[in-house]
Design an enzyme around this catalytic site. Structure first.
Site, short mmCIF file in Angstrom:
data_model
loop_
_atom_site.label_atom_id
_atom_site.label_comp_id
_atom_site.label_asym_id
_atom_site.label_seq_id
_atom_site.Cartn_x
_atom_site.Cartn_y
_atom_site.Cartn_z
N LYS A 154 32.46 31.42 43.16
CA LYS A 154 31.51 30.62 42.38
C LYS A 154 30.99 29.55 43.30
O LYS A 154 31.79 28.95 44.02
CB LYS A 154 32.19 30.00 41.15
CG LYS A 154 32.81 31.00 40.19
CD LYS A 154 31.78 31.73 39.34
CE LYS A 154 32.41 32.90 38.60
NZ LYS A 154 31.59 33.48 37.56
N LYS A 180 36.41 39.68 44.10
CA LYS A 180 35.52 40.41 43.19
C LYS A 180 34.11 39.84 43.30
O LYS A 180 33.94 38.63 43.38
CB LYS A 180 36.01 40.27 41.75
CG LYS A 180 35.20 41.05 40.73
CD LYS A 180 35.69 40.82 39.31
CE LYS A 180 34.94 39.76 38.56
NZ LYS A 180 33.50 39.89 38.41
N ASP A 182 30.43 39.01 41.59
CA ASP A 182 30.03 38.71 40.22
C ASP A 182 29.12 39.80 39.70
O ASP A 182 28.54 40.57 40.47
CB ASP A 182 29.40 37.31 40.14
CG ASP A 182 30.03 36.52 39.00
OD1 ASP A 182 30.21 37.11 37.92
OD2 ASP A 182 30.38 35.35 39.20
N GLU A 183 28.97 39.86 38.38
CA GLU A 183 28.24 40.98 37.77
C GLU A 183 26.76 41.01 38.16
O GLU A 183 26.14 42.07 38.15
CB GLU A 183 28.40 40.97 36.24
CG GLU A 183 27.76 39.82 35.49
CD GLU A 183 28.55 38.52 35.58
OE1 GLU A 183 29.68 38.55 36.08
OE2 GLU A 183 28.01 37.47 35.15
N HIS A 272 33.03 46.22 35.06
CA HIS A 272 32.65 44.95 34.43
C HIS A 272 31.85 45.29 33.19
O HIS A 272 31.05 46.22 33.20
CB HIS A 272 31.83 44.11 35.41
CG HIS A 272 31.72 42.67 35.00
ND1 HIS A 272 30.98 42.26 33.93
CD2 HIS A 272 32.30 41.56 35.51
CE1 HIS A 272 31.09 40.93 33.81
NE2 HIS A 272 31.89 40.49 34.75
N HIS A 305 37.65 44.79 32.07
CA HIS A 305 37.84 43.45 31.50
C HIS A 305 38.20 43.55 30.02
O HIS A 305 37.57 44.30 29.27
CB HIS A 305 36.56 42.64 31.65
CG HIS A 305 36.27 42.25 33.06
ND1 HIS A 305 36.06 40.95 33.45
CD2 HIS A 305 36.18 43.00 34.19
CE1 HIS A 305 35.84 40.91 34.76
NE2 HIS A 305 35.90 42.15 35.23
N LYS A 312 37.12 31.09 28.28
CA LYS A 312 35.82 30.58 27.84
C LYS A 312 35.04 31.52 26.93
O LYS A 312 34.05 31.13 26.34
CB LYS A 312 34.97 30.26 29.08
CG LYS A 312 34.44 31.48 29.85
CD LYS A 312 33.63 31.11 31.08
CE LYS A 312 33.12 32.36 31.78
NZ LYS A 312 32.48 32.10 33.07
N GLY A 369 37.67 32.70 38.58
CA GLY A 369 36.53 32.28 39.41
C GLY A 369 36.51 30.76 39.55
O GLY A 369 37.05 30.20 40.51
C1 CAP Z 1 34.65 35.04 35.26
C2 CAP Z 1 33.46 35.93 35.33
C3 CAP Z 1 33.40 37.20 34.47
C4 CAP Z 1 33.80 37.08 33.02
C5 CAP Z 1 33.19 38.16 32.13
C6 CAP Z 1 32.25 35.11 34.96
O1 CAP Z 1 34.44 33.83 35.96
O2 CAP Z 1 33.29 36.36 36.63
O3 CAP Z 1 32.10 37.69 34.58
O4 CAP Z 1 35.16 37.13 33.01
O5 CAP Z 1 33.77 38.21 30.88
O6 CAP Z 1 31.25 35.17 35.66
O7 CAP Z 1 32.27 34.47 33.92
P1 CAP Z 1 35.27 32.48 35.66
P2 CAP Z 1 34.87 39.30 30.43
O8 CAP Z 1 36.70 32.76 36.05
O9 CAP Z 1 34.63 31.43 36.53
O10 CAP Z 1 35.14 32.17 34.22
O11 CAP Z 1 35.95 39.26 31.47
O12 CAP Z 1 35.33 38.83 29.10
O13 CAP Z 1 34.17 40.59 30.38
MG MG Z 2 31.20 37.17 36.30
#
Ligand code: CAP
Ligand code: MG
Length: 422
Positions: A154, A180, A182-183, A272, A305, A312, A369
């Site tokens: 991040k 990892k 990010d998406e 993801h 996931h 959050k 993250g």
């Molecule tokens: C987590 C994360 C993931 C979320 C997606 C984000 O980062 O990389 O995309 O976990 O949700 O960008 O939010 P943080 P889920 O650790 O900074 O929150 O896992 O519920 O599918």
């Molecule tokens: Mg993410």
């Protein structure tokens, strides 16, 4: 003027006994004003099998045999049995165009949610399922008991490929197993896929040498399908073990293709689920995340996931535990199909680890993250704090106790405490 056509009730049959190879779908249905639940259920069974809005001039006995049957109704829940022959094996888009297709938009229905499916075993077995699964991934990384630890850099976008690779190095040196993407990081002008891949795998090799531990990289290959294949091949050439795919935005057909490609290349798939909440979040309309998890397992992802409860993003404890069960159960038809590694992610930090692990157990991937990159002393310290928090849990040492000898853990706890940030 809108008219009702009553043959829909031919698709409701409470005396029907579901056959072994029927696909059973459980729906939650709210009929539109003026329609009974039976009328709404008949419409769902009809439109998702062989029917249309009117009676037809001819309906042969063999077509009649393919009529789905709403055979059980309990308040707003409706169970529909679909003959196996309606479906094409190894074609998930076709299956979903049937049981999760036009029916969501019917005027006679105010809202509809596909809650659960009992899959005919031979339909399930026509797909590959996970290649590695929990055990295969643990073998790959040589981590036997503790949760696997991952981190996503991040800020999620904007780092150059060199900065990104340096973040990876810090995460690995700090004690984490997986970096990892990010998406929404794929191949943008500020961070080209090929450059990132080359540089990050180079840093990965360096971190492996220096730590003596296995390290891997969940690199996001999400793109148009042919481009995903090209990127997967490049990952293999560069010595990667995994690809990451945004499975919902890429689509099930692309995922099936990539599952085949990854089979040949010997790559694991990290899935993801970005965008799932658009249709899973409402409890009245759409499809359950449980089903997304089952479809992913059937097609064959290795990690998915599942949420955190304590982080959050919205998800109840019951939901997350059920998801975990869907990915890892060996019961019923799932016997012999490998388990998917559940990934817990979204707003996690070290102060939440004891609650998270006591709820989900230690056979999970913990993905952090902001909770790594927001550490007051930087990402490497954040990674160390996370590894220490996991070690403290695995060794039954209270977090505060362990923090006395870990500066990194202490600083993280001072910043975030034990609470959830939303
Ligand atoms: C987590 C994360 C993931 C979320 C997606 C984000 O980062 O990389 O995309 O976990 O949700 O960008 O939010 P943080 P889920 O650790 O900074 O929150 O896992 O519920 O599918
Ligand atoms: Mg993410």
């Amino acid at each position: 003027m809108e008219e009702k056509v009553e043959w829909y009730l031919d698709f409701v049959d409470f005396s029907y006994r579901a056959k072994n190879d029927d696909l059973i779908a459980k729906f939650k249905i709210k009929p539109a004003k003026g329609f009974s639940i039976d009328e709404a259920a008949g419409r769902v069974a009809s439109e998702s099998s062989v029917g249309t809005w009117t009676t037809l001039a001819s309906l042969t006995p063999s077509v009649k045999e393919l009529m789905a049957k709403a055979y059980k109704i309990d308040n707003s829940f409706v169970w529909v049995a679909y003959p196996y022959t309606l479906f094409e094996p190894r074609n998930m888009p076709q299956i979903l165009s049937s049981i999760a297709g036009n029916i969501f938009g019917m005027k006679a229905i105010a809202s509809l949610r596909l809650e659960d499916v009992v899959w005919p075993e031979k339909l399930m077995r026509s797909f590959k399922g996970p290649k590695f699964g929990v055990e295969g991934i643990r073998d790959l990384l040589k981590v036997t008991k503790r949760p696997l630890l991952a981190s996503v850099p991040k800020p999620k976008l904007g780092l150059t490929h060199k900065e990104h690779a340096a973040y990876g190095y810090d995460a690995w040196i700090g004690g984490l197993d997986l970096l990892k993407d990010d998406e929404n990081l794929t191949s943008q002008s500020f961070n080209n896929f090929e450059f990132r891949a080359k540089e990050t795998f180079r840093m990965r090799d360096k971190a492996e040498k220096e730590t003596g531990e296995r390290k891997s990289y969940l690199i996001n290959i999400t793109s148009e399908t042919k481009e995903m294949i090209r990127r997967a091949k490049l990952v293999k050439e560069l010595g990667g073990e995994y690809v990451m795919i945004d499975i919902i935005t890429s689509g099930w057909s692309a995922l099936q293709t990539l599952r085949d490609v990854c089979d040949e290349l010997g790559l694991a798939i990290h899935a993801h689920r970005a965008f799932h909440a658009a249709f899973t979040r409402s409890i009245e309309h759409g499809m359950s995340m449980n089903l997304v998890a089952e479809i992913s397992r059937i097609i064959g992802v290795d990690q998915l996931h599942i949420g955190t409860v304590v982080g959050k993003l919205e998800a109840s404890k019951e939901e997350v535990l059920t998801l975990k069960e869907k990915l890892t159960t060996s019961r019923n038809g799932w016997k012999g199909m490998k388990k998917v590694f559940p990934v817990s992610s979204g707003g996690l930090h070290v102060g939440l680890i004891p609650r998270l692990l006591s709820m989900l157990g230690t056979d999970i991937v913990v993905q952090v993250g902001g909770g790594v990159w927001g550490h007051p002393s930087g990402g490497r310290a954040g990674a160390r704090a996370l590894r220490d928090a996991i070690d403290s849990y695995m060794n039954n040492i209270p977090l505060d106790e362990y923090a006395k000898k870990s500066r990194e853990l202490r600083e993280a706890l001072q910043k975030w405490g034990r609470q959830t940030y939303i």
